[in-house]
Design an enzyme around this catalytic site. Structure first.
Site, PDB file in Angstrom:
ATOM      1  N   ASP A 174       0.811  -1.219   0.000  1.00 16.00           N
ATOM      2  CA  ASP A 174       0.000   0.000   0.000  1.00 16.00           C
ATOM      3  C   ASP A 174       0.847   1.274   0.000  1.00 16.00           C
ATOM      4  O   ASP A 174       2.037   1.229   0.296  1.00 16.00           O
ATOM      5  CB  ASP A 174      -0.882   0.029   1.260  1.00 16.00           C
ATOM      6  CG  ASP A 174      -2.161  -0.747   1.062  1.00 16.00           C
ATOM      7  OD1 ASP A 174      -2.421  -1.195  -0.080  1.00 16.00           O
ATOM      8  OD2 ASP A 174      -2.896  -0.929   2.052  1.00 16.00           O
ATOM      9  N   TYR A 192       6.661  -9.878   7.183  1.00 11.59           N
ATOM     10  CA  TYR A 192       6.491  -8.433   7.330  1.00 11.59           C
ATOM     11  C   TYR A 192       7.066  -8.007   8.665  1.00 11.59           C
ATOM     12  O   TYR A 192       7.027  -8.767   9.641  1.00 11.59           O
ATOM     13  CB  TYR A 192       5.005  -8.042   7.314  1.00 11.59           C
ATOM     14  CG  TYR A 192       4.388  -8.018   5.948  1.00 11.59           C
ATOM     15  CD1 TYR A 192       4.447  -6.879   5.158  1.00 11.59           C
ATOM     16  CD2 TYR A 192       3.731  -9.147   5.445  1.00 11.59           C
ATOM     17  CE1 TYR A 192       3.868  -6.842   3.905  1.00 11.59           C
ATOM     18  CE2 TYR A 192       3.148  -9.123   4.175  1.00 11.59           C
ATOM     19  CZ  TYR A 192       3.224  -7.967   3.418  1.00 11.59           C
ATOM     20  OH  TYR A 192       2.654  -7.932   2.173  1.00 11.59           O
TER      21      TYR A 192
END
Lengths: 246, 246
Positions: free
Chosen positions: B52, B110
Site C-alpha cells: 500500500d 512483514y
C-alpha cells in the site's frame, strides 16, 4: 528570568545548517520561531556549536533566557507540537544564568556513518555516506587511534577555519562495524571546522590502500590541510552528544 | 527470452504503493520505466504482491520476461543507475520461465515497527509508528502468539478484501524490543489485505490494556472485522522478505 537548556534532535537534510544565516531556513530559525509562537518572546539561542548544511544532530544542546512562566516540565511537549517532524526537543531543564551551551561544554561526540553495501541502503541514504569499495578495517582503526591525544589538527581543519589555536584533545575514537555499515565515533574537548569529515575522508583513503597508517601519521604531523584527504560528505555526520559538568 | 527475478528495496513514503494505478507514481511504474530506458522493452512486471501507499519494502520480489542480451550479473548496477535514490535493486537472477513471483512464493515476512519514545525519533519518523503510551509487552506477546497456526483471519482483513478464502497459516510471530522501539515480525504463507496492520492495531489495544489476551482470542474467532481494533498506520509496515523453494 530563567536560563533554559534543551537537547534537540534534528534531521539536517532540509536545512542550511544549525545557525541562522542570511539565506534562511536554518534549524535555529525554526526553533526561535516556535518559541516565539509559544511565548511571544524573540529569544536569543546559544548552541553548543554550529552544524553544517546536511549534518544531523542526535543531541545538539542550546540555551536561552526567557521570562515565560511555562513550567520547565511542559516546555518539550509544548515546543514539539509547534515544530516540524524533522526537529524534536528531547529534554529541557533550567540551568544557572551563567550557563552557556558552547563555553560550558566539556566534551562533544560526533558519529560518522558509512554504508559499505554494494548498493546503497535506501532507508539510510540521508544518514550514511555510501562507500562500496572494500576497506581495510584494521588499518583504518590503527590510523584513527593516532588522533587520540592532544594534537595540532591543522591538517584536518578547513582552510576557512578562523580559530587562533588548532590544538584540540581527542579523548576517544573508535569504529563500530555493523551489517553493511561502519560507524565512527570521535569524542573530543572541541573540534575544528570540518575536522571529523576531513579525518574520515583521509581514513577512507587508508581503508582503500591509497595511504598507509604511517602516511596518516605524517599527515597529522604536517599541520597542512593540503596533505590530508578530501572532506567526507556532510550527510554521514551526526552531532551525537554534548557533555557538561553537571 | 529470459525470466529475470529481482529483489528490490524501496522507501514507500513518496509512492502510491507498489502496483501501477491510474493515479500514477507507483514503484512498479518507476521500475518499468527504468527497464524501458535500459532495454527499450516495455516489460510486464509480476511482483510477490502489492504494498500500500506509504508501506516500505526491504526485500520485495518481482520478475519479468525479457529478450535483452544484458548479462545477468550486470542488471542490478545498470538499473540502479537509472533509479531514484529511494528504490534499489539488491539482487537479480535468472529463473525458469514458469517462475511467478506471487504464485511461487512460499513464505512472506512483514515487519511492523513502533517508536515507543515519549518524543518521536526524528530519524525514524517515516519508518516507525510513534506510539508513546506505556505498553504491556508480555500481554502483547501472548496475544500475538494466538495468530500462529492456521486460522480464518476475517477479523483481521480489510472489508475490501476480495479473496475467496480468508484462511492463512502464520508460521512465526514475534516482538523484538529495542531501545525506544518494538519490532513485530510476522511470517506466513500469505496475508490478507491490511492483515498485519489490523493485527498490530488490535495488539496495541492489548498493550494499552483496552483489551485482554482472551479478548484478542475472541476477536480472532469472531471472523468479524468490526470486532478488531483499528488499522495501524501504513508507514510502520515493511515487506521484509519473500521466500521461494529454490
Amino acid at each position: 528570568m530563567k536560563n533554559i537548556r534543551m537537547v534537540v534532535s534534528y534531521v539536517g537534510t532540509h536545512y542550511h545548517g544549525f545557525q541562522t544565516q542570511p539565506i534562511g531556513n536554518t534549524v535555529q530559525d525554526v526553533l526561535v520561531q516556535a518559541i516565539h509562537v509559544l511565548t511571544g518572546e524573540k529569544v536569543n539561542i546559544v548552541a553548543s556549536g554550529r552544524t553544517d548544511a546536511g549534518v544531523h544532530a542526535r543531541g545538539q544542546v542550546f540555551n536561552f533566557i526567557t521570562s515565560s512562566p511555562i513550567p520547565i516540565g511542559r516546555w518539550a511537549l509544548a515546543l514539539n507540537s509547534r515544530l516540524p517532524g524533522d526537529i524534536a526537543i528531547l529534554k529541557a531543564d533550567e540551568v544557572p544564568l551563567d550557563f552557556h551551551s558552547s563555553y560550558s561544554a566539556k566534551r562533544k561526540t560526533y558519529r560518522y556513518s558509512i554504508d559499505t553495501n554494494k548498493f546503497a541502503d535506501v532507508f539510510e541514504r540521508d544518514y550514511r555516506f555510501h562507500y562500496p569499495m572494500p576497506l581495510r578495517l584494521s588499518e583504518m582503526r590503527e590510523a584513527l587511534s593516532k588522533v587520540v591525544g592532544k594534537h595540532d589538527f591543522t591538517s584536518f581543519a578547513s582552510q576557512r577555519s578562523t580559530k587562533r589555536s588548532h590544538v584540540r584533545t581527542i579523548l576517544e575514537a573508535r569504529i563500530e562495524q555493523g551489517e553493511g555499515k561502519l560507524d565512527l565515533f570521535v569524542t573530543g574537548d572541541g573540534f575544528l571546522y570540518n575536522m571529523v569529515r576531513i579525518i574520515v575522508g583521509t581514513l577512507l583513503w587508508v581503508g582503500e590502500g591509497k595511504l598507509s597508517v604511517s602516511d596518516f601519521e605524517r599527515i597529522l604531523e604536517a599541520k597542512d590541510r593540503t596533505a590530508a584527504g578530501p572532506t567526507a560528505m556532510a550527510h554521514g555526520l551526526m552531532l551525537w552528544e554534548v557533555s557538561y559538568d553537571d
